[in-house]
Design a protein around this motif. Structure first.
Motif, PDB file in Angstrom:
ATOM      1  N   CYS A  12      -2.594   0.394  10.327  1.00 44.29           N
ATOM      2  CA  CYS A  12      -1.660   0.692   8.943  1.00 44.29           C
ATOM      3  C   CYS A  12      -2.557   1.728   8.745  1.00 44.29           C
ATOM      4  N   THR A  13      -2.303   2.874   8.002  1.00 40.65           N
ATOM      5  CA  THR A  13      -2.565   3.736   7.482  1.00 40.65           C
ATOM      6  C   THR A  13      -3.438   3.723   5.872  1.00 40.65           C
ATOM      7  N   ARG A  14      -2.915   2.127   4.987  1.00 39.99           N
ATOM      8  CA  ARG A  14      -2.420   1.865   4.285  1.00 39.99           C
ATOM      9  C   ARG A  14      -4.435   0.560   3.953  1.00 39.99           C
ATOM     10  N   CYS A  15      -4.055  -0.616   4.822  1.00 39.75           N
ATOM     11  CA  CYS A  15      -5.263  -0.659   4.213  1.00 39.75           C
ATOM     12  C   CYS A  15      -6.200  -0.839   5.868  1.00 39.75           C
ATOM     13  N   CYS A  24      -0.860  -5.547   4.239  1.00 41.34           N
ATOM     14  CA  CYS A  24      -0.089  -5.220   3.242  1.00 41.34           C
ATOM     15  C   CYS A  24       1.436  -6.333   2.366  1.00 41.34           C
ATOM     16  N   LEU A  57      -6.383  -1.845  -3.418  1.00 42.60           N
ATOM     17  CA  LEU A  57      -5.154  -1.794  -3.247  1.00 42.60           C
ATOM     18  C   LEU A  57      -3.773  -2.893  -4.163  1.00 42.60           C
TER      19      LEU A  57
END
Length: 228
Positions: A12-15, A24, A57
């Protein structure tokens, strides 16, 4: 005989967690009058079960920076120059106020150093401007739920747990910051489940005549932490 082609796990590029254990979906954006500035020791950046990125986040008024030397940096200068939110440090030490019993009376910029205890001590030694800030210390109201990473003492908690408890005491309707712990708990439970499956697979493999043990994924490593 052809060897199977290695396929890296989707991340996952976010977390920045493998998609199979992405947290997420458990993140709830939270507004706060307190600005939170997380200064992460470089060695902590790639620890897959760290919680500083998770906190950044979740909190709309938060920022995460990685480094060791902050004196003279734009990051620290900006944190120290906000007259509407004077900077304070969340770290135990001589003269530190109790974060829950003696909260600030006006909005502040809360600086949190993230890393193992030895690494966070080094950050303070290397950055006199940071070490000179007024401090708040936390006496946790409950034991840490960080069962996948050991703490040097029973009363220590992870970074996201510490921030959740501080904001619960400092912010209006503080109970809403319980939501900070949802992705944290999901990560902990997911890691424990992964370790259990790996151990079960190892036991099954070892019963076979030509089997080899399967090691637990490196994400399960444990280390003493300060605000992790």
């Amino acid at each position: 005989m052809a060897h199977p082609v290695f396929q890296p796990r989707a991340v996952c590029t976010r977390c920045r967690r493998p998609e199979s254990v992405c947290y997420c979906s458990h993140i709830t954006p939270l507004e706060s009058t307190t600005k939170v500035v997380l200064l992460q020791h470089p060695r902590e950046r790639d620890v897959p079960i760290g919680t500083a990125r998770m906190a950044s986040l979740c909190l709309c008024n938060a920022e995460l920076h990685v480094g060791l030397h902050w004196s003279g940096s734009r990051v620290l200068a900006r944190a120290l120059s906000d007259p509407a939110r004077p900077a304070v440090l969340l770290y135990p030490g001589a003269g530190a106020r109790d974060a829950v019993a003696s909260p600030p009376t006006t909005p502040v910029t809360l600086i949190v150093v993230d890393g193992t205890w030895s690494n966070t001590k080094k950050v303070l030694r290397e950055n006199p401007e940071l070490a000179a800030l007024g401090r708040y210390a936390l006496s946790p109201t409950s034991p840490s739920e960080y069962r996948i990473r050991s703490e040097p003492k029973t009363g220590y908690v992870s970074t996201i747990e510490a921030i959740a408890q501080v904001l619960a005491a400092w912010e209006p309707d503080g109970a809403r910051f319980e939501a900070l712990l949802r992705p944290f708990r999901a990560m902990v439970e997911g890691q424990i489940a992964f370790a259990s499956r790996s151990l079960a697979g190892s036991a099954t493999a070892l019963r076979g005549p030509r089997s080899r043990a399967v090691s637990i994924d490196g994400n399960d490593r444990r280390t003493d932490s300060a605000l992790t």
